[in-house]
Design an enzyme around this catalytic site. Structure first.
Site, PDB file in Angstrom:
ATOM      1  CB  CYS A   1      -1.343   5.889   2.697  1.00 43.55           C
ATOM      2  SG  CYS A   1      -2.487   7.284   3.444  1.00 43.55           S
TER       3      CYS A   1
ATOM      4  NE  ARG B   1      -1.926   1.494   3.718  1.00 38.32           N
ATOM      5  CZ  ARG B   1      -2.595   1.602   4.880  1.00 38.32           C
ATOM      6  NH1 ARG B   1      -3.817   0.962   5.086  1.00 38.32           N
ATOM      7  NH2 ARG B   1      -1.885   2.020   5.883  1.00 38.32           N
TER       8      ARG B   1
END
Length: 129
Positions: free
Chosen positions: A109, A107
């Site tokens: 962000c 991920r």
């Protein structure tokens, strides 16, 4: 799909429900960024509430993945866009309900200055089946 989580002590450990990397092979699904738009009503859900908005984003992602023959277990990479990084913990708490840490995708962000329709969060993903 074949899938293998990569974890090395030579890089920082994840600080949430994601992994350093995922090696996967199979048919790839690239899901466009989803915002907290209720598809049946055409309205933004959770005005000013990043938790409610993240929940709707995840519902939208799940519907697209299902239609493509996949689920959150097939997701190998996500990108989360927040308009305020102070909302990270609240977004992460909702996100964690959908991805178990031991098989969570990689991920990224990032904080952005603005998102479509002035929402607080947008998430895209890549899945492999």
């Amino acid at each position: 799909m074949s899938r293998r989580v990569v974890c090395t002590k030579g890089a920082p450990a994840p600080v949430g429900p994601y992994n350093q990397a995922v090696v996967a092979s199979g048919e790839m699904i690239f899901v466009a960024g989803q915002i907290p738009l209720d598809p049946s009503m055409g309205v933004i859900v959770g005005e000013g509430d990043v938790s409610r908005q993240t929940e709707q984003v995840m519902v939208n992602l799940e519907a697209i993945l299902k239609e493509a023959g996949a689920s959150f277990q097939n997701v190998v990479k996500t990108t989360v866009f927040l308009t305020n990084m102070n909302d990270f913990a609240a977004m992460n708490a909702v996100y964690a309900k959908y991805f178990y840490e031991d098989i969570a995708p990689a991920r990224a962000c990032v904080q952005v200055s603005r998102l479509p329709k002035d929402v607080l969060v947008e998430i895209d993903c890549i899945a492999v089946i």
